[in-house]
Scaffold this active site. Structure first.
Site, PDB file in Angstrom:
ATOM      1  N   TYR A 146      38.131  49.049  36.751  1.00 31.27           N
ATOM      2  CA  TYR A 146      37.764  49.055  35.326  1.00 31.27           C
ATOM      3  C   TYR A 146      36.483  49.845  35.064  1.00 31.27           C
ATOM      4  O   TYR A 146      36.174  50.171  33.920  1.00 31.27           O
ATOM      5  CB  TYR A 146      37.603  47.629  34.792  1.00 31.27           C
ATOM      6  CG  TYR A 146      38.864  46.780  34.847  1.00 31.27           C
ATOM      7  CD1 TYR A 146      40.089  47.347  35.180  1.00 31.27           C
ATOM      8  CD2 TYR A 146      38.829  45.427  34.568  1.00 31.27           C
ATOM      9  CE1 TYR A 146      41.236  46.573  35.241  1.00 31.27           C
ATOM     10  CE2 TYR A 146      39.978  44.651  34.618  1.00 31.27           C
ATOM     11  CZ  TYR A 146      41.177  45.230  34.960  1.00 31.27           C
ATOM     12  OH  TYR A 146      42.307  44.461  35.015  1.00 31.27           O
ATOM     13  N   LYS A 195      44.238  43.879  48.962  1.00 34.42           N
ATOM     14  CA  LYS A 195      45.475  44.610  49.237  1.00 34.42           C
ATOM     15  C   LYS A 195      45.155  45.534  50.424  1.00 34.42           C
ATOM     16  O   LYS A 195      45.281  46.763  50.351  1.00 34.42           O
ATOM     17  CB  LYS A 195      45.889  45.383  47.966  1.00 34.42           C
ATOM     18  CG  LYS A 195      47.251  46.032  48.042  1.00 34.42           C
ATOM     19  CD  LYS A 195      48.399  45.052  47.951  1.00 34.42           C
ATOM     20  CE  LYS A 195      49.731  45.764  48.087  1.00 34.42           C
ATOM     21  NZ  LYS A 195      50.862  44.857  48.327  1.00 34.42           N
ATOM     22  N   ASP A 227      49.706  40.230  46.304  1.00 30.68           N
ATOM     23  CA  ASP A 227      51.078  39.922  45.867  1.00 30.68           C
ATOM     24  C   ASP A 227      51.499  38.545  46.375  1.00 30.68           C
ATOM     25  O   ASP A 227      52.125  37.759  45.661  1.00 30.68           O
ATOM     26  CB  ASP A 227      52.067  41.018  46.305  1.00 30.68           C
ATOM     27  CG  ASP A 227      51.759  41.614  47.667  1.00 30.68           C
ATOM     28  OD1 ASP A 227      50.741  41.221  48.280  1.00 30.68           O
ATOM     29  OD2 ASP A 227      52.533  42.452  48.145  1.00 30.68           O
ATOM     30  N   ASP A 251      41.279  39.516  37.327  1.00 34.34           N
ATOM     31  CA  ASP A 251      41.670  39.490  35.919  1.00 34.34           C
ATOM     32  C   ASP A 251      43.068  38.878  35.798  1.00 34.34           C
ATOM     33  O   ASP A 251      43.324  37.966  35.003  1.00 34.34           O
ATOM     34  CB  ASP A 251      41.667  40.946  35.407  1.00 34.34           C
ATOM     35  CG  ASP A 251      41.881  41.045  33.913  1.00 34.34           C
ATOM     36  OD1 ASP A 251      41.889  40.006  33.246  1.00 34.34           O
ATOM     37  OD2 ASP A 251      42.047  42.178  33.418  1.00 34.34           O
ATOM     38  N   ASP A 255      44.160  34.587  34.940  1.00 33.80           N
ATOM     39  CA  ASP A 255      45.033  34.227  33.818  1.00 33.80           C
ATOM     40  C   ASP A 255      46.249  33.446  34.308  1.00 33.80           C
ATOM     41  O   ASP A 255      46.700  32.492  33.665  1.00 33.80           O
ATOM     42  CB  ASP A 255      45.498  35.480  33.066  1.00 33.80           C
ATOM     43  CG  ASP A 255      44.546  35.836  31.934  1.00 33.80           C
ATOM     44  OD1 ASP A 255      43.459  35.225  31.867  1.00 33.80           O
ATOM     45  OD2 ASP A 255      44.877  36.713  31.122  1.00 33.80           O
TER      46      ASP A 255
END
Ligand code: NAD
Length: 360
Positions: A146, A195, A227, A251, A255
């Protein structure tokens, strides 16, 4: 102890829910012999109305001078409020980004806890939710994809977009240290999510987390690919204590973790820098649709205040007292409208604050 707290009630339901959190803080501090000094400041829409900007330099200075900031929420109805006719840098949310940057808040903490009494709101299968869960997602907030360089170029007659994901050792180390410190206050387990089978930034993340872990022999560390973590959160959330991860993965996962608790009015959060300073706020927004009606759920803000006692002031016992009072109120059958179910007693925002105070 004297607690020096800057309060940003904000917009919408913000002032209502912050008033309840202050009441609860006052009660627990009075009981335990602490003094609180509050300084209230404006931010977001309330600041635009008075000063024509969502965040003034004075507000930043007041926040910096405090031990911690307790915030309600900011913003209005994005379709109808005149605040959203202003250019983006003058809108309420611009204040939020600016204050996070000014205070150097790089670690975002979001607990996801399943209250037995609210288990029906959990969208997971009963056999999974029956085990309960109590986890904390710790997300890096100021680096990664980001904040990397980005551009869109034309190449061979078509558009090509590029985003870059960078992390330095020091950025990873400082959040890893926070994660391990906080795990020590909980069940002493860190799941670092990356990852590393694909990304260099993740391989560095894993290396630095392992180096930091060596200084915390009492804390269990495991590494999980993102994942797999997304699957495990819905398959077996009880396995997690602290989930430590980078910005974009955090992020998405935070959620997902919030969603499995099923109740937005219960979700607290904290953003920390590399001192004990923190900004504490509910995860939800300013709920303009129910503002001014005394029906909002103040519990997310009250639990954010408990996080403040635990992480900024190291007042773990006092934080435990607030969390226990919240559990007891739910056990006694009281609910605000958002978490109401048949057979329970519906109460408003102020009453919920009073009921929690009575149980401290
Ligand atoms: P929201 O979280 O404010 O509301 C979503 C839904 O949840 C609404 O129906 C609302 O009534 C309900 N709700 C939220 N909190 C509740 C509570 N404590 N008790 C009972 N019900 C509750 O999200 P939104 O409607 O998308 O956003 C409204 C405004 O809030 C926007 O301006 C948005 O930008 C802002 N916002 C601010 C923050 C922040 O201050 N950190 C975070 C998210 C959204």
């Amino acid at each position: 102890m004297t607690l020096n707290i800057t309060c940003i009630p904000g917009d919408g339901i913000g002032p209502e829910i912050v008033a309840q959190a202050k009441k609860v803080l006052d009660k627990v501090c009075e009981k335990n012999g602490h003094t609180i000094k509050y300084t209230d400041v404006l931010m977001g829409g309330a600041s635009i109305d008075k000063y024509c900007v969502p965040l003034t330099d004075e507000t930043i200075e007041t926040a910096k001078a405090a031990d911690a900031v307790l915030m309600g929420s900011i913003g209005g109805n994005t379709s109808t409020s005149p605040w959203y006719k202003l250019p983006p840098e003058k809108r309420p949310e611009a204040g939020l980004l600016k204050i996070r940057k000014a205070l150097g808040l790089f670690a975002n903490l979001r607990p996801a806890y399943l209250y037995e009494e609210l288990a029906d709101a959990c969208p997971l299968k009963k056999e999974i939710s029956a085990a309960g869960f109590d986890m904390l997602i710790m997300r890096e907030l100021t680096g990664g994809l980001y904040f990397g360089e980005r551009k869109t170029v034309e190449e061979n007659g078509e558009l090509k977009a590029i985003d870059t994901l960078t992390y330095s050792e020091s950025e990873i180390r400082r959040i890893a240290i926070k994660g391990f410190d906080i795990a020590r206050k909980r069940r002493k387990k860190v799941t670092s999510v990356d990852k590393a089978n694909v990304l260099d930034s993740s391989r560095l993340w894993r290396k630095v987390v392992n180096e930091v872990a060596a200084d915390y022999p009492d804390v269990e560390v495991e590494h999980m690919l993102v994942d797999n973590c997304a699957m495990q959160l819905v398959k077996d959330p009880a396995q997690f204590d602290v989930i430590l991860t980078e910005n974009m993965f955090g992020d998405i996962l935070s959620d997902e973790a919030s969603m499995v608790t099923g109740s937005i009015g219960m979700l607290s959060s904290a953003s920390l820098n590399d001192t004990k300073f923190g900004l504490y706020e509910p995860s939800h927004g300013s709920a303009p649709d129910i503002a001014g009606q005394d029906i909002a759920n103040p519990i997310a803000t009250i639990l954010s205040a408990a996080m403040m006692l635990r992480y900024t002031f190291d007042l773990d016992k006092e934080a435990d007292e607030i969390e226990a009072a919240v559990k007891q109120v739910l056990k006694d059958g009281y609910r605000t409208g958002d978490i109401y179910s048949e057979g329970t007693t519906k109460v408003g925002c102020t009453k919920m604050g009073d009921l929690i105070c009575e149980r401290i």
